[in-house]
Scaffold this motif. Structure first.
Motif, PDB file in Angstrom:
ATOM      1  N   ASP A  86       0.854  -1.186   0.000  1.00 36.68           N
ATOM      2  CA  ASP A  86       0.000   0.000   0.000  1.00 36.68           C
ATOM      3  C   ASP A  86       0.890   1.236   0.000  1.00 36.68           C
ATOM      4  OD1 ASP A  86      -1.771   2.064   0.514  1.00 36.68           O
ATOM      5  OD2 ASP A  86      -2.762   1.093   2.206  1.00 36.68           O
ATOM      6  N   TYR A  87       0.813   2.035  -1.051  1.00 33.70           N
ATOM      7  CA  TYR A  87       1.647   3.242  -1.117  1.00 33.70           C
ATOM      8  C   TYR A  87       1.437   4.137   0.100  1.00 33.70           C
ATOM      9  CZ  TYR A  87       3.099   7.970  -2.226  1.00 33.70           C
ATOM     10  OH  TYR A  87       3.661   9.222  -2.144  1.00 33.70           O
ATOM     11  N   LEU A  88       0.209   4.243   0.584  1.00 37.38           N
ATOM     12  CA  LEU A  88      -0.086   5.133   1.707  1.00 37.38           C
ATOM     13  C   LEU A  88       0.627   4.699   2.985  1.00 37.38           C
ATOM     14  CD1 LEU A  88      -3.899   5.812   1.148  1.00 37.38           C
ATOM     15  CD2 LEU A  88      -1.959   7.267   0.503  1.00 37.38           C
ATOM     16  N   LYS A  89       1.045   3.433   3.036  1.00 41.09           N
ATOM     17  CA  LYS A  89       1.757   2.924   4.213  1.00 41.09           C
ATOM     18  C   LYS A  89       3.238   2.686   3.926  1.00 41.09           C
ATOM     19  CE  LYS A  89      -2.418   0.574   5.875  1.00 41.09           C
ATOM     20  NZ  LYS A  89      -3.049  -0.743   6.142  1.00 41.09           N
ATOM     21  N   LEU A  90       3.667   3.046   2.741  1.00 40.40           N
ATOM     22  CA  LEU A  90       5.027   2.750   2.292  1.00 40.40           C
ATOM     23  C   LEU A  90       6.052   3.734   2.857  1.00 40.40           C
ATOM     24  CD1 LEU A  90       6.806   1.072   0.255  1.00 40.40           C
ATOM     25  CD2 LEU A  90       6.341   2.887  -1.404  1.00 40.40           C
ATOM     26  N   ASP A  91       7.168   3.210   3.329  1.00 43.78           N
ATOM     27  CA  ASP A  91       8.317   4.044   3.674  1.00 43.78           C
ATOM     28  C   ASP A  91       9.205   4.084   2.437  1.00 43.78           C
ATOM     29  OD1 ASP A  91      10.563   5.310   4.591  1.00 43.78           O
ATOM     30  OD2 ASP A  91      10.876   4.015   6.334  1.00 43.78           O
ATOM     31  N   VAL A  92       9.068   5.145   1.648  1.00 49.69           N
ATOM     32  CA  VAL A  92       9.750   5.201   0.347  1.00 49.69           C
ATOM     33  C   VAL A  92      11.268   5.215   0.508  1.00 49.69           C
ATOM     34  CG1 VAL A  92       9.875   6.405  -1.868  1.00 49.69           C
ATOM     35  CG2 VAL A  92       7.748   6.429  -0.573  1.00 49.69           C
ATOM     36  N   SER A  93      11.753   5.665   1.659  1.00 52.55           N
ATOM     37  CA  SER A  93      13.211   5.711   1.882  1.00 52.55           C
ATOM     38  C   SER A  93      13.820   4.312   1.885  1.00 52.55           C
ATOM     39  CB  SER A  93      13.526   6.421   3.202  1.00 52.55           C
ATOM     40  OG  SER A  93      13.019   5.688   4.301  1.00 52.55           O
ATOM     41  N   GLU A  94      12.985   3.284   2.078  1.00 56.71           N
ATOM     42  CA  GLU A  94      13.489   1.911   2.033  1.00 56.71           C
ATOM     43  C   GLU A  94      13.677   1.433   0.592  1.00 56.71           C
ATOM     44  OE1 GLU A  94      10.865  -0.540   4.296  1.00 56.71           O
ATOM     45  OE2 GLU A  94      11.378   0.378   6.211  1.00 56.71           O
ATOM     46  N   ILE A  95      13.111   2.196  -0.356  1.00 52.18           N
ATOM     47  CA  ILE A  95      13.178   1.808  -1.771  1.00 52.18           C
ATOM     48  C   ILE A  95      14.141   2.699  -2.545  1.00 52.18           C
ATOM     49  CG2 ILE A  95      11.811   1.548  -3.889  1.00 52.18           C
ATOM     50  CD1 ILE A  95       9.403   1.157  -1.932  1.00 52.18           C
ATOM     51  N   PHE A  96      14.060   3.998  -2.288  1.00 50.59           N
ATOM     52  CA  PHE A  96      14.930   4.962  -2.956  1.00 50.59           C
ATOM     53  C   PHE A  96      15.737   5.719  -1.910  1.00 50.59           C
ATOM     54  CE2 PHE A  96      11.154   4.957  -5.920  1.00 50.59           C
ATOM     55  CZ  PHE A  96      11.759   4.230  -6.922  1.00 50.59           C
ATOM     56  N   ALA A  97      17.047   5.697  -2.069  1.00 49.42           N
ATOM     57  CA  ALA A  97      17.903   6.405  -1.106  1.00 49.42           C
ATOM     58  C   ALA A  97      17.845   7.912  -1.306  1.00 49.42           C
ATOM     59  CB  ALA A  97      19.337   5.914  -1.239  1.00 49.42           C
ATOM     60  N   GLY A  98      17.638   8.326  -2.540  1.00 49.83           N
ATOM     61  CA  GLY A  98      17.624   9.757  -2.845  1.00 49.83           C
ATOM     62  C   GLY A  98      16.299  10.218  -3.410  1.00 49.83           C
ATOM     63  N   ASN A  99      16.375  11.174  -4.322  1.00 48.66           N
ATOM     64  CA  ASN A  99      15.156  11.725  -4.923  1.00 48.66           C
ATOM     65  C   ASN A  99      14.520  10.734  -5.898  1.00 48.66           C
ATOM     66  OD1 ASN A  99      15.822  13.981  -3.490  1.00 48.66           O
ATOM     67  ND2 ASN A  99      16.267  15.267  -5.254  1.00 48.66           N
TER      68      ASN A  99
END
Length: 259
Positions: A86-99
């Protein structure tokens, strides 16, 4: 195998390939930010074109297990790029280190929630290309003075330049939605700070628009303390206006009065 559209997930699958290609082409080419997150790939109508671009490194997040199985079966190149969740629960920093940039046909029932989450990570998201309900797209891109200008307009325009790209009719989807759709592009502007308390800014904006037919004098009564009232704050002419008349800087000035 086809994926059954689920009402609970607000799924309407785009089937017009020319529109899908135009959406993917709207991502700025040769951007220094190669990382791209596709939200809700469904049956991969955008994904197929994202995977063809050599100037980006896309990943996808999909909440629907049936869609995940379909994508893994039909797009061998997606292996290692697809996240079930679920994108709304996703910690995006775990997938992309930067922008990273964002693209997607956002589920219309949660598009506002998606934008609020993007705002939380705005300094890492320089560009968003998305298809949403046309009514919401109009609202987001509108300027002050319009009846559709509202909370999301102010909060997004504070941090992004917004461009309405093109409308999309119901016939481009299966099943056809009961509303019109549109594609917009948001690009991070140069603002690094509002110059006021951001949490209070959101409160002022939301309170002002919650009773948008009233002047700010009346709409903002819930925020008025006895100390503020005795300070003569209401003598400022801004309180004779309605929320829809105020631009970003006006709301910043208003927030500073309450701060």
């Amino acid at each position: 195998m086809e994926v059954r559209a689920k009402k609970t997930l607000g799924q309407h699958f785009l089937t017009d390939l020319s529109i899908a290609q135009s959406i993917v082409e709207a991502l700025t080419p040769d951007s220094p930010v190669r990382a791209v997150l596709e939200i809700g790939p469904g049956m991969g109508v955008l994904t197929q074109y994202l995977l063809q671009r050599s100037d980006i490194a896309p990943k996808m997040i999909e909440i629907d297990g049936e869609s995940v199985n379909y994508l893994l079966t039909h797009f061998p190149g997606i292996e290692g790029r697809l996240i079930e969740g679920d994108y709304l629960k996703l910690d995006v920093s775990e997938i992309f280190a930067g922008n990273y940039r964002i693209i997607g046909n956002f589920p219309y029932n949660i598009s506002s929630q998606i934008f609020f989450k993007i705002l939380e990570d705005r300094d890492k998201v320089p560009e968003i290309v998305c298809m949403i309900q046309k009514e919401v797209a109009d609202r987001i891109a509108e300027k002050p003075g319009s009846k559709v200008y509202g909370i999301l307009s102010v909060l997004l325009q504070a941090w992004y330049d917004i461009e309405f790209l093109f409308p999309v009719g119901p016939g481009a989807f299966v099943p056809p939605p009961k509303v019109k759709s549109a594609v917009i592009r948001l690009k991070r502007n140069g603002r690094t700070s509002l110059g006021c308390d951001e949490k209070l800014f959101k409160t002022v904006v939301k309170t002002a628009f919650n009773q948008r037919r009233k002047t700010l004098r009346n709409a903002l009564k819930p925020l008025m303390t006895p100390a503020l009232l005795s300070s003569g704050i209401l003598e400022d002419p801004i309180f004779e206006l309605r929320a829809e008349r105020l631009g970003i800087e006006d709301f910043v000035r208003l927030t500073l009065m309450f701060g």
